[in-house]
Design a protein around this motif. Structure first.
Motif, short mmCIF file in Angstrom:
data_model
loop_
_atom_site.label_atom_id
_atom_site.label_comp_id
_atom_site.label_asym_id
_atom_site.label_seq_id
_atom_site.Cartn_x
_atom_site.Cartn_y
_atom_site.Cartn_z
N GLU A 47 -6.88 -112.71 10.62
CA GLU A 47 -5.59 -112.78 11.33
C GLU A 47 -4.44 -112.20 10.52
N LEU A 48 -4.45 -112.43 9.19
CA LEU A 48 -3.29 -112.08 8.37
C LEU A 48 -3.41 -110.75 7.64
N ARG A 49 -4.63 -110.24 7.50
CA ARG A 49 -4.86 -108.97 6.81
C ARG A 49 -4.20 -108.91 5.44
N PRO A 50 -4.51 -109.85 4.55
CA PRO A 50 -3.89 -109.80 3.21
C PRO A 50 -4.39 -108.60 2.42
N GLN A 51 -3.56 -108.12 1.53
CA GLN A 51 -3.94 -107.03 0.62
C GLN A 51 -4.53 -107.58 -0.67
N LEU A 52 -4.15 -108.80 -1.02
CA LEU A 52 -4.56 -109.42 -2.28
C LEU A 52 -4.97 -110.86 -2.01
N MET A 53 -6.04 -111.31 -2.67
CA MET A 53 -6.50 -112.69 -2.49
C MET A 53 -6.81 -113.32 -3.85
N PHE A 54 -6.25 -114.51 -4.07
CA PHE A 54 -6.63 -115.32 -5.22
C PHE A 54 -7.65 -116.33 -4.71
N LEU A 55 -8.88 -116.25 -5.23
CA LEU A 55 -10.01 -116.96 -4.64
C LEU A 55 -10.69 -117.88 -5.64
N ASP A 56 -10.76 -119.16 -5.28
CA ASP A 56 -11.54 -120.12 -6.06
C ASP A 56 -13.02 -119.89 -5.75
N VAL A 57 -13.84 -119.75 -6.77
CA VAL A 57 -15.26 -119.47 -6.58
C VAL A 57 -16.00 -120.71 -6.08
N GLN A 58 -15.73 -121.85 -6.69
CA GLN A 58 -16.47 -123.07 -6.39
C GLN A 58 -15.74 -123.89 -5.34
N MET A 59 -16.28 -123.87 -4.11
CA MET A 59 -15.72 -124.68 -3.02
C MET A 59 -16.88 -125.28 -2.24
N PRO A 60 -16.72 -126.48 -1.70
CA PRO A 60 -17.81 -127.06 -0.90
C PRO A 60 -18.02 -126.27 0.37
N GLY A 61 -19.25 -126.29 0.86
CA GLY A 61 -19.56 -125.53 2.07
C GLY A 61 -19.66 -124.06 1.76
N MET A 62 -18.82 -123.25 2.38
CA MET A 62 -18.80 -121.81 2.13
C MET A 62 -18.01 -121.53 0.87
N ASP A 63 -18.69 -121.18 -0.22
CA ASP A 63 -17.98 -120.91 -1.47
C ASP A 63 -17.45 -119.46 -1.46
N GLY A 64 -16.87 -119.06 -2.58
CA GLY A 64 -16.26 -117.75 -2.65
C GLY A 64 -17.24 -116.62 -2.43
N PHE A 65 -18.46 -116.74 -2.97
CA PHE A 65 -19.45 -115.69 -2.79
C PHE A 65 -19.93 -115.62 -1.35
N ALA A 66 -20.14 -116.77 -0.72
CA ALA A 66 -20.56 -116.78 0.68
C ALA A 66 -19.49 -116.16 1.57
N LEU A 67 -18.23 -116.34 1.20
CA LEU A 67 -17.14 -115.72 1.94
C LEU A 67 -17.27 -114.20 1.92
N PHE A 68 -17.57 -113.63 0.75
CA PHE A 68 -17.74 -112.19 0.65
C PHE A 68 -18.86 -111.70 1.57
#
Length: 272
Positions: A47-68
């Motif tokens: 929805e927002l089309r960010p150019q830059l993202m600060f991403l926490d790798v370790q998150m419950p459920g869908m973590d940062g790698f699963a997001l990629f």
């Protein structure tokens, strides 16, 4: 260069707030949104089309790698990992990210990360960022992926119901109906299906040759879409369009590929 549209993704509200306060020192950083989970981030990026993202790798459920793995490559913003991992664990992905920050975030390192984003965006070098992230995805232990020495089989998928690829000594047969889209950067491709992402080495030209052009269309130099999965077409002011898939993802239909598809009775089909 104008403001940099920035998204903060962390499951800890205090961590998001702290990073937001740190980033206020940079006048060109425009925080367009926050997300407390990978699922929320998926929606926010679309929805927002960010150019830059600060991403926490370790998150419950869908973590940062699963997001990629769930994102089209061309939607992945420049990414700075924010993590509590130690230096040894960071070595696995440090070369793939724009930068990484260890918690608690140090202002000097944050300034360096922001400056890297400025330089990369000013030089319009996002494509090599996608390629490094695809290489990173290929190294993750829980990805159903073809090894780097794998080759797609010569058999043609135009007349069959499955696409065959080789994973080391194994033969993977992927249902064509299950493929949502395929994207690529450099020599790496991600085949996104309903339940998995298969990462392999090869070229879009080779894969495009093996797929039925009435079912699969090239919509961007780095994307092929299953036309059956496209539910809507959304025009953009710059002459490009976005294709909305039944999974909720959006893919860019670039101007140079618009003549390859056409909208008939609300359904996207390959142009004759």
């Amino acid at each position: 260069m104008g403001s940099i549209r920035t998204l903060i993704v962390d499951d800890e509200p205090l961590a998001r707030r702290g990073l937001q306060l740190h980033l206020q020192r940079h006048a060109d950083i425009e925080i367009v949104g926050e997300a407390g989970s990978g699922r929320q981030a998926l929606q926010a990026i679309a929805e927002l089309r960010p150019q830059l993202m600060f991403l926490d790798v370790q998150m419950p459920g869908m973590d940062g790698f699963a997001l990629f793995r769930a994102l089209p490559a061309t939607q992945i913003p420049l990414t700075v990992f924010v993590t509590a991992f130690d230096q040894y664990a960071l070595a696995a992905f440090a070369a793939s990210a724009l930068d990484y920050l260890l918690k608690p975030v140090d202002d000097r390192r944050l300034d360096e990360a922001v400056e890297r984003a400025r330089v990369r965006l000013a030089a319009h070098k996002a494509e090599d960022h996608y390629e490094r992230l695809l290489k990173l995805i290929a190294t993750l232990p829980d990805v159903n992926r073809a090894q780097l020495d794998a080759l797609m089989l010569d058999e043609d998928a135009r007349t069959g119901g499955k696409l065959s690829i080789r994973d080391g000594q194994r033969l993977l047969r992927i249902e064509l109906d299950a493929i949502r889209w395929i994207d690529a950067a450099g020599d790496y491709m991600c085949i996104h299906t309903d339940g998995e992402t298969h990462v392999l080495r090869g070229t879009m030209q080779d894969l495009e040759r093996r797929l039925d052009p009435r079912r699969f269309a090239r919509v961007h130099r780095s994307s092929i879409v299953n036309l059956e999965r496209v539910k809507a077409l959304r025009p953009h002011h710059n002459g490009e369009c976005f294709l909305s898939l039944d999974s909720g993802h959006e893919l860019k239909l670039s101007r140079s590929y618009r003549d390859k598809v056409t909208l008939i009775n609300g359904r996207l089909v390959a142009a004759a």
